[in-house]
Design an enzyme around this catalytic site. Sequence first.
Site, PDB file in Angstrom:
ATOM      1  N   THR A   1      44.970  83.767 -65.719  1.00  0.00           N
ATOM      2  CA  THR A   1      43.806  84.528 -66.188  1.00  0.00           C
ATOM      3  C   THR A   1      43.431  85.616 -65.204  1.00  0.00           C
ATOM      4  O   THR A   1      43.476  85.393 -63.994  1.00  0.00           O
ATOM      5  CB  THR A   1      42.593  83.573 -66.262  1.00  0.00           C
ATOM      6  OG1 THR A   1      42.933  82.519 -67.117  1.00  0.00           O
ATOM      7  CG2 THR A   1      41.332  84.284 -66.714  1.00  0.00           C
TER       8      THR A   1
ATOM      9  N   ARG B   1      43.100  76.311 -79.324  1.00  0.00           N
ATOM     10  CA  ARG B   1      42.732  75.794 -77.987  1.00  0.00           C
ATOM     11  C   ARG B   1      41.939  76.871 -77.211  1.00  0.00           C
ATOM     12  O   ARG B   1      42.293  78.033 -77.199  1.00  0.00           O
ATOM     13  CB  ARG B   1      43.997  75.422 -77.225  1.00  0.00           C
ATOM     14  CG  ARG B   1      43.759  74.872 -75.800  1.00  0.00           C
ATOM     15  CD  ARG B   1      44.015  75.925 -74.764  1.00  0.00           C
ATOM     16  NE  ARG B   1      43.919  75.404 -73.401  1.00  0.00           N
ATOM     17  CZ  ARG B   1      43.790  76.191 -72.336  1.00  0.00           C
ATOM     18  NH1 ARG B   1      43.734  77.497 -72.475  1.00  0.00           N
ATOM     19  NH2 ARG B   1      43.717  75.678 -71.137  1.00  0.00           N
ATOM     20  N   VAL B   2      40.865  76.433 -76.578  1.00  0.00           N
ATOM     21  CA  VAL B   2      40.067  77.338 -75.757  1.00  0.00           C
ATOM     22  C   VAL B   2      40.024  76.785 -74.335  1.00  0.00           C
ATOM     23  O   VAL B   2      39.794  75.586 -74.143  1.00  0.00           O
ATOM     24  CB  VAL B   2      38.628  77.468 -76.319  1.00  0.00           C
ATOM     25  CG1 VAL B   2      37.773  78.337 -75.408  1.00  0.00           C
ATOM     26  CG2 VAL B   2      38.657  78.059 -77.725  1.00  0.00           C
ATOM     27  N   GLY B   3      40.280  77.655 -73.359  1.00  0.00           N
ATOM     28  CA  GLY B   3      40.264  77.226 -71.957  1.00  0.00           C
ATOM     29  C   GLY B   3      38.912  77.476 -71.311  1.00  0.00           C
ATOM     30  O   GLY B   3      37.885  77.639 -71.992  1.00  0.00           O
ATOM     31  N   ASP B   4      38.916  77.555 -69.994  1.00  0.00           N
ATOM     32  CA  ASP B   4      37.676  77.736 -69.247  1.00  0.00           C
ATOM     33  C   ASP B   4      37.184  79.184 -69.254  1.00  0.00           C
ATOM     34  O   ASP B   4      35.994  79.444 -69.017  1.00  0.00           O
ATOM     35  CB  ASP B   4      37.890  77.326 -67.779  1.00  0.00           C
ATOM     36  CG  ASP B   4      38.979  78.196 -67.138  1.00  0.00           C
ATOM     37  OD1 ASP B   4      40.120  78.187 -67.666  1.00  0.00           O
ATOM     38  OD2 ASP B   4      38.698  78.903 -66.155  1.00  0.00           O
TER      39      ASP B   4
ATOM     40  N   THR C   1      40.851  80.820 -62.180  1.00  0.00           N
ATOM     41  CA  THR C   1      42.102  80.821 -62.936  1.00  0.00           C
ATOM     42  C   THR C   1      42.792  79.497 -62.649  1.00  0.00           C
ATOM     43  O   THR C   1      42.571  78.886 -61.605  1.00  0.00           O
ATOM     44  CB  THR C   1      43.008  82.014 -62.564  1.00  0.00           C
ATOM     45  OG1 THR C   1      44.257  81.891 -63.243  1.00  0.00           O
ATOM     46  CG2 THR C   1      43.277  82.084 -61.075  1.00  0.00           C
ATOM     47  N   GLY C   2      43.604  79.064 -63.592  1.00  0.00           N
ATOM     48  CA  GLY C   2      44.285  77.781 -63.409  1.00  0.00           C
ATOM     49  C   GLY C   2      44.231  76.996 -64.700  1.00  0.00           C
ATOM     50  O   GLY C   2      44.119  77.576 -65.789  1.00  0.00           O
TER      51      GLY C   2
ATOM     52  N   GLY D   1      42.596  75.337 -67.396  1.00  0.00           N
ATOM     53  CA  GLY D   1      41.240  75.327 -67.939  1.00  0.00           C
ATOM     54  C   GLY D   1      40.685  73.930 -68.137  1.00  0.00           C
ATOM     55  O   GLY D   1      39.517  73.659 -67.838  1.00  0.00           O
TER      56      GLY D   1
HETATM   57  N1  GLY Z   1      42.411  79.305 -67.129  1.00  0.00           N
HETATM   58  C1  GLY Z   1      42.870  79.764 -68.369  1.00  0.00           C
HETATM   59  C2  GLY Z   1      43.071  78.716 -69.362  1.00  0.00           C
HETATM   60  O1  GLY Z   1      43.219  77.557 -69.047  1.00  0.00           O
HETATM   61  O2  GLY Z   1      43.104  79.065 -70.520  1.00  0.00           O
END
Ligand code: GLY
Length: 319
Positions: A150, A178-181, A201-202, A204
Amino acid sequence: MYGIIATWRMALEGISEGAKMLDQGQTADDALETAIRAVEDFEYYKSVGYGGLPNEEMEVELDAAWMDGDTLSIGAVAAIKDYANPVSIARKLSTEPVNNMLVGAGAEKYAHKNGFERKNMLTERAKIHYYNRKKEVEELELKPYSGHDTVGMVDLDQFGHMCAATSTSGLFMKRAGRVGDSPISGSGFYVDSEVGGASATGLGEDLMKGCVSYEIVRLMKEGFTPQQACEKTVRSLDRKLKERRGKAGDLSLIAMNNKGEWGCATNIEGFSFAVATEKEEPTVYLVKFKEDGSQYFEVASKEWMDNYMRTRTAPLVRK
Ligand code: GLY
Protein backbone atom coordinates in the site's frame (compact mmCIF):
# COMPACT_ATOMS: atom_id res chain seq x y z
CA MET A 1 8.37 23.71 8.43
CA TYR A 2 6.84 21.32 5.90
CA GLY A 3 7.27 17.62 5.22
CA ILE A 4 5.89 14.53 3.56
CA ILE A 5 6.57 10.86 4.31
CA ALA A 6 5.33 7.71 2.58
CA THR A 7 5.57 3.95 2.61
CA TRP A 8 7.82 2.26 0.01
CA ARG A 9 10.21 3.45 -2.67
CA MET A 10 7.31 3.66 -5.12
CA ALA A 11 6.26 6.91 -3.44
CA LEU A 12 9.46 8.78 -4.34
CA GLU A 13 8.24 10.53 -7.51
CA GLY A 14 4.97 11.42 -5.79
CA ILE A 15 6.53 12.84 -2.63
CA SER A 16 9.02 14.79 -4.75
CA GLU A 17 6.14 16.52 -6.52
CA GLY A 18 4.31 16.98 -3.23
CA ALA A 19 7.38 18.46 -1.51
CA LYS A 20 7.81 20.96 -4.35
CA MET A 21 4.22 22.10 -3.85
CA LEU A 22 4.68 22.37 -0.07
CA ASP A 23 7.87 24.37 -0.61
CA GLN A 24 5.92 26.79 -2.82
CA GLY A 25 3.42 27.29 0.00
CA GLN A 26 0.65 25.08 -1.36
CA THR A 27 -1.61 23.25 1.05
CA ALA A 28 -1.15 19.81 2.62
CA ASP A 29 -4.27 18.48 0.92
CA ASP A 30 -3.35 19.49 -2.63
CA ALA A 31 0.23 18.30 -2.21
CA LEU A 32 -0.90 14.95 -0.80
CA GLU A 33 -3.48 14.26 -3.49
CA THR A 34 -0.90 15.04 -6.19
CA ALA A 35 1.63 12.76 -4.50
CA ILE A 36 -0.72 9.77 -4.21
CA ARG A 37 -2.11 10.22 -7.73
CA ALA A 38 1.42 10.00 -9.12
CA VAL A 39 1.72 6.53 -7.58
CA GLU A 40 -1.77 5.48 -8.70
CA ASP A 41 -1.06 6.53 -12.28
CA PHE A 42 2.27 4.72 -12.71
CA GLU A 43 1.37 1.37 -14.22
CA TYR A 44 4.52 -0.46 -13.14
CA TYR A 45 3.64 -0.21 -9.44
CA LYS A 46 1.59 -3.34 -9.13
CA SER A 47 -0.19 -2.81 -5.85
CA VAL A 48 -1.68 0.66 -6.26
CA GLY A 49 -4.03 2.16 -8.84
CA TYR A 50 -3.52 1.52 -12.57
CA GLY A 51 -1.62 -1.74 -13.00
CA GLY A 52 -2.63 -2.91 -9.51
CA LEU A 53 -2.90 -6.68 -9.21
CA PRO A 54 -6.36 -8.22 -9.40
CA ASN A 55 -8.38 -10.33 -7.00
CA GLU A 56 -8.97 -14.07 -7.45
CA GLU A 57 -11.60 -13.34 -10.11
CA MET A 58 -9.09 -11.25 -12.07
CA GLU A 59 -10.80 -7.98 -11.21
CA VAL A 60 -8.93 -4.97 -9.82
CA GLU A 61 -10.72 -3.75 -6.69
CA LEU A 62 -9.16 -0.72 -5.05
CA ASP A 63 -9.24 0.74 -1.53
CA ALA A 64 -8.29 4.31 -0.65
CA ALA A 65 -8.74 6.82 2.14
CA TRP A 66 -8.32 10.47 2.97
CA MET A 67 -8.11 12.29 6.31
CA ASP A 68 -7.83 15.98 7.10
CA GLY A 69 -5.90 16.59 10.32
CA ASP A 70 -7.54 19.96 11.02
CA THR A 71 -11.20 18.97 10.78
CA LEU A 72 -10.66 15.20 11.31
CA SER A 73 -12.86 14.68 8.23
CA ILE A 74 -12.50 11.23 6.71
CA GLY A 75 -13.45 9.86 3.31
CA ALA A 76 -12.86 6.35 1.98
CA VAL A 77 -13.71 3.97 -0.83
CA ALA A 78 -13.35 0.21 -0.73
CA ALA A 79 -13.49 -2.48 -3.41
CA ILE A 80 -14.09 0.15 -6.09
CA LYS A 81 -13.63 -0.93 -9.71
CA ASP A 82 -12.88 0.96 -12.91
CA TYR A 83 -11.98 4.39 -11.53
CA ALA A 84 -8.58 5.94 -12.16
CA ASN A 85 -7.85 7.76 -8.89
CA PRO A 86 -9.53 6.33 -5.81
CA VAL A 87 -7.69 8.80 -3.56
CA SER A 88 -9.43 11.74 -5.24
CA ILE A 89 -12.81 10.08 -4.72
CA ALA A 90 -11.91 9.51 -1.05
CA ARG A 91 -10.91 13.17 -0.69
CA LYS A 92 -14.21 14.30 -2.17
CA LEU A 93 -16.12 11.93 0.14
CA SER A 94 -14.37 13.53 3.12
CA THR A 95 -16.24 16.76 2.33
CA GLU A 96 -19.68 15.14 2.58
CA PRO A 97 -21.64 15.62 5.81
CA VAL A 98 -22.40 11.88 6.03
CA ASN A 99 -21.92 8.78 3.82
CA ASN A 100 -18.15 9.27 3.99
CA MET A 101 -17.14 5.68 3.29
CA LEU A 102 -18.59 3.92 0.26
CA VAL A 103 -17.92 0.43 -1.05
CA GLY A 104 -18.24 -1.34 -4.40
CA ALA A 105 -21.18 -0.33 -6.59
CA GLY A 106 -22.15 2.53 -4.28
CA ALA A 107 -18.67 4.03 -4.52
CA GLU A 108 -18.72 3.67 -8.31
CA LYS A 109 -22.12 5.36 -8.55
CA TYR A 110 -20.81 8.27 -6.45
CA ALA A 111 -17.66 8.55 -8.58
CA HIS A 112 -19.75 8.57 -11.77
CA LYS A 113 -22.14 11.22 -10.46
CA ASN A 114 -19.23 13.42 -9.46
CA GLY A 115 -17.46 13.17 -12.80
CA PHE A 116 -14.42 11.11 -11.80
CA GLU A 117 -12.46 9.46 -14.61
CA ARG A 118 -13.54 5.94 -15.48
CA LYS A 119 -10.74 3.61 -16.52
CA ASN A 120 -10.15 -0.09 -16.94
CA MET A 121 -7.49 -0.56 -14.25
CA LEU A 122 -6.46 -4.08 -15.31
CA THR A 123 -3.31 -3.90 -17.44
CA GLU A 124 -1.92 -6.62 -19.71
CA ARG A 125 1.05 -6.83 -17.34
CA ALA A 126 -1.21 -7.40 -14.33
CA LYS A 127 -2.98 -10.19 -16.26
CA ILE A 128 0.36 -11.92 -16.85
CA HIS A 129 1.13 -11.66 -13.11
CA TYR A 130 -2.29 -13.16 -12.42
CA TYR A 131 -1.90 -16.13 -14.79
CA ASN A 132 1.65 -16.82 -13.60
CA ARG A 133 0.62 -16.69 -9.96
CA LYS A 134 -2.34 -18.97 -10.58
CA LYS A 135 -0.08 -21.53 -12.23
CA GLU A 136 2.52 -21.26 -9.46
CA VAL A 137 -0.13 -21.72 -6.76
CA GLU A 138 -1.53 -24.80 -8.49
CA GLU A 139 1.86 -26.37 -9.22
CA LEU A 140 3.63 -25.58 -5.97
CA GLU A 141 0.62 -25.67 -3.66
CA LEU A 142 1.50 -22.20 -2.39
CA LYS A 143 -0.65 -19.82 -0.40
CA PRO A 144 -2.23 -17.68 -3.11
CA TYR A 145 -2.00 -14.37 -1.28
CA SER A 146 0.99 -12.17 -1.72
CA GLY A 147 1.93 -8.55 -2.32
CA HIS A 148 0.34 -5.81 -0.28
CA ASP A 149 2.45 -2.75 -0.86
CA THR A 150 0.00 0.00 0.00
CA VAL A 151 1.06 3.56 -0.50
CA GLY A 152 0.34 5.47 2.71
CA MET A 153 1.37 9.09 3.19
CA VAL A 154 1.29 11.85 5.78
CA ASP A 155 2.17 15.47 5.09
CA LEU A 156 2.48 18.83 6.86
CA ASP A 157 2.28 22.22 5.17
CA GLN A 158 3.82 25.54 6.16
CA PHE A 159 0.58 26.55 7.90
CA GLY A 160 0.62 23.56 10.27
CA HIS A 161 -2.13 21.69 8.42
CA MET A 162 -1.66 17.93 8.15
CA CYS A 163 -3.31 15.27 5.98
CA ALA A 164 -3.03 11.51 5.57
CA ALA A 165 -4.07 9.25 2.70
CA THR A 166 -3.74 5.70 1.43
CA SER A 167 -4.29 3.84 -1.84
CA THR A 168 -3.96 0.15 -2.65
CA SER A 169 -5.16 -2.79 -4.69
CA GLY A 170 -4.84 -4.82 -1.46
CA LEU A 171 -3.75 -8.43 -1.36
CA PHE A 172 -3.00 -10.00 -4.73
CA MET A 173 -5.55 -12.82 -5.30
CA LYS A 174 -7.77 -11.59 -2.47
CA ARG A 175 -11.40 -12.66 -2.39
CA ALA A 176 -13.84 -10.44 -4.26
CA GLY A 177 -15.11 -7.86 -1.79
CA ARG A 178 -12.19 -8.23 0.63
CA VAL A 179 -11.29 -4.95 2.32
CA GLY A 180 -7.95 -4.39 4.07
CA ASP A 181 -6.79 -1.84 6.60
CA SER A 182 -6.06 0.94 4.11
CA PRO A 183 -9.51 2.57 4.04
CA ILE A 184 -10.12 1.94 7.74
CA SER A 185 -9.56 4.95 9.98
CA GLY A 186 -7.11 4.31 12.81
CA SER A 187 -5.68 1.23 11.11
CA GLY A 188 -4.43 2.25 7.66
CA PHE A 189 -4.13 5.93 8.51
CA TYR A 190 -4.82 8.60 11.11
CA VAL A 191 -3.87 12.26 11.43
CA ASP A 192 -4.50 15.09 13.86
CA SER A 193 -2.80 18.41 13.03
CA GLU A 194 -2.42 19.11 16.77
CA VAL A 195 -0.18 16.04 17.04
CA GLY A 196 0.84 14.27 13.82
CA GLY A 197 -0.15 11.40 11.56
CA ALA A 198 0.69 7.81 10.67
CA SER A 199 0.01 5.31 7.92
CA ALA A 200 0.44 1.57 7.52
CA THR A 201 1.31 -1.05 4.94
CA GLY A 202 1.42 -4.81 5.33
CA LEU A 203 -1.11 -7.49 6.06
CA GLY A 204 -4.37 -5.63 6.59
CA GLU A 205 -5.93 -8.47 8.57
CA ASP A 206 -3.17 -8.12 11.19
CA LEU A 207 -2.70 -4.33 11.07
CA MET A 208 -6.39 -3.94 11.92
CA LYS A 209 -5.89 -6.00 15.10
CA GLY A 210 -3.77 -3.18 16.56
CA CYS A 211 -5.43 0.01 15.21
CA VAL A 212 -1.81 0.87 14.59
CA SER A 213 -2.05 4.32 13.00
CA TYR A 214 -4.26 5.65 15.78
CA GLU A 215 -1.98 4.07 18.38
CA ILE A 216 1.05 5.89 16.95
CA VAL A 217 -0.74 9.25 16.99
CA ARG A 218 -1.90 8.54 20.56
CA LEU A 219 1.68 7.82 21.64
CA MET A 220 2.98 10.96 19.92
CA LYS A 221 0.34 12.90 21.83
CA GLU A 222 1.72 11.41 25.04
CA GLY A 223 5.12 12.84 24.13
CA PHE A 224 6.86 10.05 22.25
CA THR A 225 8.82 10.98 19.13
CA PRO A 226 7.47 9.60 15.82
CA GLN A 227 10.31 7.07 15.81
CA GLN A 228 9.62 5.89 19.37
CA ALA A 229 5.88 5.73 18.69
CA CYS A 230 6.34 3.67 15.50
CA GLU A 231 8.76 1.23 17.14
CA LYS A 232 6.65 0.80 20.27
CA THR A 233 3.52 0.12 18.22
CA VAL A 234 5.07 -2.32 15.76
CA ARG A 235 7.08 -4.26 18.38
CA SER A 236 4.15 -4.56 20.73
CA LEU A 237 1.67 -5.76 18.10
CA ASP A 238 4.24 -8.11 16.55
CA ARG A 239 4.90 -9.63 20.00
CA LYS A 240 1.22 -9.89 20.89
CA LEU A 241 0.30 -11.58 17.60
CA LYS A 242 3.12 -14.09 17.96
CA GLU A 243 2.15 -14.86 21.56
CA ARG A 244 -1.58 -15.20 20.92
CA ARG A 245 -1.66 -16.53 17.36
CA GLY A 246 1.78 -18.03 16.77
CA LYS A 247 2.67 -15.64 13.95
CA ALA A 248 2.46 -12.03 12.85
CA GLY A 249 1.90 -10.74 9.33
CA ASP A 250 3.88 -7.89 7.78
CA LEU A 251 3.52 -4.65 9.75
CA SER A 252 5.21 -1.47 8.49
CA LEU A 253 4.38 2.05 9.65
CA ILE A 254 5.52 5.58 8.89
CA ALA A 255 4.72 8.70 10.90
CA MET A 256 5.32 12.45 11.02
CA ASN A 257 4.53 14.88 13.81
CA ASN A 258 3.43 18.49 13.45
CA LYS A 259 7.05 19.67 13.69
CA GLY A 260 8.00 17.67 10.60
CA GLU A 261 9.93 15.05 12.62
CA TRP A 262 9.40 11.57 11.24
CA GLY A 263 9.71 7.90 12.12
CA CYS A 264 9.31 4.41 10.68
CA ALA A 265 9.18 0.87 12.03
CA THR A 266 8.65 -2.53 10.49
CA ASN A 267 8.83 -6.23 11.31
CA ILE A 268 10.00 -7.25 7.81
CA GLU A 269 13.27 -7.26 5.88
CA GLY A 270 13.34 -5.14 2.77
CA PHE A 271 11.01 -2.32 3.79
CA SER A 272 11.67 1.06 2.19
CA PHE A 273 10.12 4.47 2.68
CA ALA A 274 10.45 7.92 1.18
CA VAL A 275 10.60 11.25 2.95
CA ALA A 276 11.13 14.93 2.14
CA THR A 277 11.07 17.92 4.48
CA GLU A 278 12.12 21.54 4.41
CA LYS A 279 15.51 20.33 5.65
CA GLU A 280 15.83 17.13 3.62
CA GLU A 281 15.69 16.48 -0.14
CA PRO A 282 13.41 13.61 -1.21
CA THR A 283 15.22 10.51 0.06
CA VAL A 284 14.55 6.78 0.01
CA TYR A 285 15.58 4.89 3.14
CA LEU A 286 15.89 1.14 3.61
CA VAL A 287 15.16 -0.35 7.01
CA LYS A 288 17.90 -2.71 8.20
CA PHE A 289 18.14 -4.89 11.30
CA LYS A 290 21.07 -5.43 13.67
CA GLU A 291 21.70 -8.83 15.23
CA ASP A 292 19.89 -7.82 18.43
CA GLY A 293 16.76 -7.11 16.36
CA SER A 294 16.99 -3.32 16.60
CA GLN A 295 16.50 -1.42 13.37
CA TYR A 296 18.36 1.36 11.61
CA PHE A 297 17.99 3.23 8.32
CA GLU A 298 20.29 3.34 5.32
CA VAL A 299 19.90 5.74 2.41
CA ALA A 300 19.17 3.61 -0.68
CA SER A 301 22.23 3.43 -2.93
CA LYS A 302 22.16 4.38 -6.60
CA GLU A 303 22.64 0.70 -7.42
CA TRP A 304 19.61 -0.26 -5.33
CA MET A 305 17.53 2.47 -6.94
CA ASP A 306 18.56 1.47 -10.48
CA ASN A 307 17.89 -2.17 -9.78
CA TYR A 308 14.49 -1.32 -8.32
CA MET A 309 13.30 0.42 -11.47
CA ARG A 310 14.89 -2.20 -13.73
CA THR A 311 13.08 -5.08 -12.03
CA ARG A 312 9.76 -3.19 -11.84
CA THR A 313 9.75 -2.41 -15.56
CA ALA A 314 11.43 -5.58 -16.91
CA PRO A 315 9.46 -7.36 -19.64
CA LEU A 316 7.17 -10.09 -18.29
CA VAL A 317 6.41 -13.37 -20.00
CA ARG A 318 3.53 -15.67 -19.37
CA LYS A 319 4.79 -19.00 -17.99
N1 GLY B 1 -2.41 -3.22 3.73
C1 GLY B 1 -3.17 -3.42 2.57
C2 GLY B 1 -4.11 -4.53 2.65
O1 GLY B 1 -3.97 -5.43 3.45
O2 GLY B 1 -5.02 -4.52 1.86
